[in-house]
Motif scaffolding. Structure first.
Motif, PDB file in Angstrom:
ATOM      1  N   GLU A   1       0.762  -1.349  -0.050  1.00  9.11           N
ATOM      2  CA  GLU A   1      -0.027  -0.089   0.071  1.00  9.11           C
ATOM      3  C   GLU A   1       0.868   1.391  -0.105  1.00  9.11           C
ATOM      4  O   GLU A   1       0.538   2.037  -0.844  1.00  9.11           O
ATOM      5  N   ARG A   2       1.680   1.315   0.729  1.00  7.95           N
ATOM      6  CA  ARG A   2       2.828   2.443   0.860  1.00  7.95           C
ATOM      7  C   ARG A   2       3.471   2.601  -0.492  1.00  7.95           C
ATOM      8  O   ARG A   2       3.760   3.876  -0.788  1.00  7.95           O
ATOM      9  N   MET A   3       3.906   1.465  -1.188  1.00 10.14           N
ATOM     10  CA  MET A   3       4.755   1.825  -2.568  1.00 10.14           C
ATOM     11  C   MET A   3       3.710   2.206  -3.132  1.00 10.14           C
ATOM     12  O   MET A   3       4.314   3.237  -4.163  1.00 10.14           O
ATOM     13  N   ILE A   4       2.559   1.895  -3.466  1.00 12.71           N
ATOM     14  CA  ILE A   4       1.541   2.322  -4.445  1.00 12.71           C
ATOM     15  C   ILE A   4       1.129   3.679  -4.198  1.00 12.71           C
ATOM     16  O   ILE A   4       1.312   4.850  -5.034  1.00 12.71           O
ATOM     17  N   ILE A   5       0.992   4.241  -3.008  1.00  7.92           N
ATOM     18  CA  ILE A   5       0.853   5.624  -2.609  1.00  7.92           C
ATOM     19  C   ILE A   5       1.920   6.614  -2.819  1.00  7.92           C
ATOM     20  O   ILE A   5       1.893   7.669  -3.340  1.00  7.92           O
ATOM     21  N   ARG A   6       3.131   6.126  -2.554  1.00  8.40           N
ATOM     22  CA  ARG A   6       4.141   6.901  -2.969  1.00  8.40           C
ATOM     23  C   ARG A   6       4.644   6.866  -4.369  1.00  8.40           C
ATOM     24  O   ARG A   6       5.196   8.093  -4.740  1.00  8.40           O
ATOM     25  N   ASP A   7       4.323   6.080  -5.229  1.00  6.65           N
ATOM     26  CA  ASP A   7       4.762   6.061  -6.697  1.00  6.65           C
ATOM     27  C   ASP A   7       3.807   6.161  -7.712  1.00  6.65           C
ATOM     28  O   ASP A   7       4.266   6.343  -8.629  1.00  6.65           O
ATOM     29  N   ARG A   8       2.607   6.301  -7.182  1.00  7.07           N
ATOM     30  CA  ARG A   8       1.401   6.441  -8.241  1.00  7.07           C
ATOM     31  C   ARG A   8       1.385   7.920  -9.094  1.00  7.07           C
ATOM     32  O   ARG A   8       0.692   7.787  -9.994  1.00  7.07           O
ATOM     33  N   SER A   9       2.062   8.851  -8.507  1.00  6.07           N
ATOM     34  CA  SER A   9       2.008   9.967  -9.299  1.00  6.07           C
ATOM     35  C   SER A   9       3.340  10.136 -10.285  1.00  6.07           C
ATOM     36  O   SER A   9       3.438  11.203 -10.824  1.00  6.07           O
ATOM     37  N   LEU A  10       4.352   9.199 -10.400  1.00  2.00           N
ATOM     38  CA  LEU A  10       5.334   9.077 -11.249  1.00  2.00           C
ATOM     39  C   LEU A  10       5.018   8.960 -12.636  1.00  2.00           C
ATOM     40  O   LEU A  10       4.177   7.847 -12.903  1.00  2.00           O
ATOM     41  N   PRO A  11       5.157   9.675 -13.504  1.00  2.00           N
ATOM     42  CA  PRO A  11       5.076   9.599 -14.925  1.00  2.00           C
ATOM     43  C   PRO A  11       5.428   8.103 -15.737  1.00  2.00           C
ATOM     44  O   PRO A  11       4.714   7.761 -16.589  1.00  2.00           O
ATOM     45  N   SER A  12       6.663   7.746 -15.309  1.00  2.79           N
ATOM     46  CA  SER A  12       7.283   6.794 -15.572  1.00  2.79           C
ATOM     47  C   SER A  12       6.874   5.546 -15.272  1.00  2.79           C
ATOM     48  O   SER A  12       6.734   4.517 -16.288  1.00  2.79           O
ATOM     49  N   MET A  13       5.850   5.429 -14.135  1.00  2.00           N
ATOM     50  CA  MET A  13       5.306   4.023 -13.482  1.00  2.00           C
ATOM     51  C   MET A  13       4.175   3.555 -14.527  1.00  2.00           C
ATOM     52  O   MET A  13       3.079   4.381 -14.757  1.00  2.00           O
ATOM     53  N   ILE A  14       4.355   2.442 -15.165  1.00  2.45           N
ATOM     54  CA  ILE A  14       3.155   1.658 -16.033  1.00  2.45           C
ATOM     55  C   ILE A  14       2.733   0.488 -15.399  1.00  2.45           C
ATOM     56  O   ILE A  14       1.520   0.090 -15.642  1.00  2.45           O
TER      57      ILE A  14
END
Length: 691
Positions: free
Chosen positions: A108-121
């Motif tokens: 859960e913390r990983m998703i919240i931390r990284d969900r705003s990164l444009p590179s993440m797909i």
């Protein structure tokens, strides 16, 4: 999706993913990227022409993903530690509720931390799951989708290993995934397969013809097999080759040493790297290999060539199929397995242009069905276009075949029609038979795509022709062979019209004595000593099997200090061994001064379908003998000898752990290198080297 073919789209345009996977290991501190190293990491990814970094089995590190964002690269992330199981070593049952809760919180913390990164797909929960998803896994897949509905979420990277690799289930739990802005759970439409390639480099069976080539069909996990041609890729699913390779090369020891001279060797494993460098550097001087490799860096770059070439040609196969959607190379800067396209300092382990040639958005993929052939053979070539530039319409394909001295031996112009659009790979011409490659050496097949007199795209492939039928020197009729299967005797009769004489203990009738296949207990000490006596009197003894037994007896006879043979038997490295050569008269007519890549493929692959993984060698001292073929390893500083020549009295002894014997009986074209090398040992009589 287009015409039933599921594909990746980014901002409405089709994209093919070319990725590397990192386990998050870094120099100095081991576990965290400095801004400088994170930038170098992404710059190397881009320089190789790749477009995605797969953050494998460890939560991604922000500096890396931030550079990916700014450089227009993509990322794929796994939390690491998600696959919790019982601890059988400590007899602890599990996982308990606490373990399940901890992994959920981390996810859960990983998703919240990284969900705003444009590179993440893409997010993925498990790597190579051993169990189908349970209710807790399904809840976590839904949780990720609720937290970030804009990305793909998969349960597992790899296939369902409860069924054969070629079998298909209509609803496969291991394919569980969710799609962007779609609240449904899917158990089909996503196919991820990992392959742990069994050989130490490219082999000709990786491309057979336009209908059957590696990763153009459903292949088994390790070795391409003829029956794989029956198992076709299913275009109605996203085809994601999630791990490719799993073999590696030596790290850039010379480059690392040079860098550490400026920063100091005060980080994790850095003293080990310096120790390995000095071992390699001493080896070059002690063996005379310095004449071929001026520096340790030249040697390690040459050793890395076959790894990079394998990945380049494999990427090409996947792209030209126009069915697959992603290729992920294993690996990138790994500390443990050293399966490294770049080392832990993010230095490329071979010339970057090797892979970069095959990641270009537009070029002609020239595919020779055999790259290693006997002289006189006429290989067949096919031509594909890799086309992410929407080249379309009628063009002219210009083809030239050049011989070893650069002269043109074939020239053709062919009208071809290119589809373009989203068709990123396409066969444009097949079945061009080359003229007979009569002389030994390299032959180049060059292709240019031309329209209105202007070059649109280019490409090439090369072959190596081996002339083993022409004697390399004087040929003696006084040859004895000791074997149980007749392979050597038949080969000598067919290629040199020689019928070996029977070997008799105490006889002095043979100038050359060859040890072929024999029973494990077929040689007692008395027999071996009688053979050494013949060598002492001037014979050449060629040992093709049981080299360790002879090495042990040679050492006891020489009483050398330090010992000629250091014990340990034949060391077998599997696909982690790296053969390499310098200059030697026994390599006449074969490539010299290089890591033994595709030209020598028979020595690391053997017969079609074999899983023998034949890289091996003996622990020998470098000061007593000629090291004709040496073998390094991707995870050790040790270098052993795969083909050795030692002077013994008035004669000489060759000890081989190479895959020569099966090559003498083989009908495979690539076995011609084994045949040539064996005949050179007989025919190249050299002045003796004093002990």
């Amino acid at each position: 999706e287009k015409d039933g073919d599921k594909r990746f789209y980014l901002n409405g345009r089709r994209v093919f993913i070319m990725a590397a996977m990192t386990r998050g290991f870094w120099p100095k501190n081991g576990i965290f990227a400095t801004p400088e190293m994170a930038r170098k990491d992404m710059e190397m990814l881009s320089d190789l022409g790749l477009n995605m970094m797969l953050l494998h089995r460890a939560i991604g590190q922000p500096p890396v993903m931030e550079y990916a964002d700014t450089m227009g690269l993509l990322t794929y992330e796994e939390p690491g530690g998600y696959r919790v199981t019982a601890n059988r070593w400590d007899s602890i049952e599990g996982p308990d509720q606490q373990a399940l809760e901890l992994r959920r919180i981390k996810l859960e913390r990983m998703i919240i931390r990284d969900r705003s990164l444009p590179s993440m797909i893409i997010y993925n929960l498990k790597n190579e799951a051993e169990k189908a998803p349970d209710e807790d896994d399904i809840r976590n897949v839904r949780l990720v989708h609720e937290l970030d509905p804009s990305r793909i979420i998969t349960y597992n990277s790899d296939r369902n290993r409860e069924i054969p690799y070629y079998e298909v289930m209509e609803d496969d739990p291991y394919k569980l995934h969710m799609r962007p802005f779609d609240d449904n759970l899917y158990y089909g439409g996503w196919w991820d397969h990992h392959h742990w390639y069994a050989y130490a480099g490219y082999v000709d069976v990786n491309y057979n013809n336009p209908e059957f080539y590696l990763r153009g069909v459903v292949n088994g996990p390790a070795v391409p097999m003829p029956q794989d041609s029956l198992y076709r890729l299913n275009k109605s699913e996203v085809i994601f080759f999630g791990e490719e390779g799993a073999f590696g090369t030596m790290v850039r020891l010379g480059k690392i040493k040079k860098d550490l001279e400026g920063t100091g060797a005060n980080g994790f494993r850095e003293m080990e790297h310096l120790d390995w460098f000095h071992h390699y550097d001493s080896f070059l001087d002690e063996t005379g290999y310095r004449s071929a490799y001026k520096t340790v860096d030249e040697l390690t770059l040459s050793l890395g060539r076959n790894l990079h070439y394998f990945h380049g040609r494999n990427i090409e196969n996947v792209r030209m199929s126009n069915i697959a959607d992603a290729y992920n190379m294993n690996g990138w800067a790994s500390a443990s397995t050293r399966t490294d396209v770049v080392d832990m300092y993010r230095n490329p382990t071979a010339d970057p242009s090797i892979i970069r040639h095959y990641t270009r958005p537009l070029y002609i993929a020239v595919k020779l069905r055999n790259k290693v052939v006997p002289a006189g053979n006429s290989p067949v070539a096919d031509f594909f276009i890799i086309n992410e530039k929407d080249v379309r319409g009628e063009h002219t394909l210009q083809i030239e075949v050049k011989g070893p001295k650069g002269s043109v031996i074939l020239s053709r112009e062919i009208r071809v029609d290119i589809t373009g659009g989203e068709e990123f790979g396409e066969l444009i011409y097949k079945g061009l038979q080359l003229p007979a490659l009569d002389g030994q050496g390299y032959y180049m097949v060059e292709a240019n795509l031309v329209k209105n007199g202007e070059q649109v795209a280019d490409g090439y492939d090369d072959a190596y022709a081996v002339d083993y039928m022409t004697p390399a020197g004087s040929v003696t009729d006084a040859i004895s062979v000791i074997e149980t299967d007749g392979v050597v005797k038949d080969f000598l009769l067919q290629t040199r019209n020689i019928t070996p004489v029977p070997y008799e203990m105490g006889s002095d009738g043979a100038d050359v004595i060859i040890i072929g296949r024999h029973e494990p207990d077929g040689f007692d000490r008395e027999m071996i000593e009688s053979l050494l006596d013949r060598a002492r009197l001037g014979a050449s003894l060629i040992v093709l099997e049981g080299a360790d037994l002879f090495a042990e007896t040679i050492q006891s006879e020489l009483m050398a200090r330090p010992p000629y043979y250091k014990g340990g038997g034949i060391l077998r490295y599997g696909n982690s061994g790296r053969h390499f050569v310098a200059f030697s008269p026994y390599l006449e007519g074969l490539p010299q001064a290089q890591g033994m890549s595709w030209e020598y493929q028979y020595f690391y692959s053997g017969e079609l379908g074999s899983r023998s993984r034949t890289t091996s060698g003996l622990r020998l001292d470098t000061r007593f003998s000629d090291w004709i073929v040496s073998t390094g390893s991707q995870g050790s500083k040790e270098i052993v000898c795969a083909l050795n020549r030692v002077s013994f009295g008035e004669g000489q002894i060759f000890l081989s752990t190479l895959n020569i014997l099966p090559g003498l009986a083989s009908r495979q074209a690539n076995s011609s290198v084994a045949k040539k090398l064996f005949l050179n040992l007989i025919e190249k009589n050299q002045p003796q080297k004093e002990q």
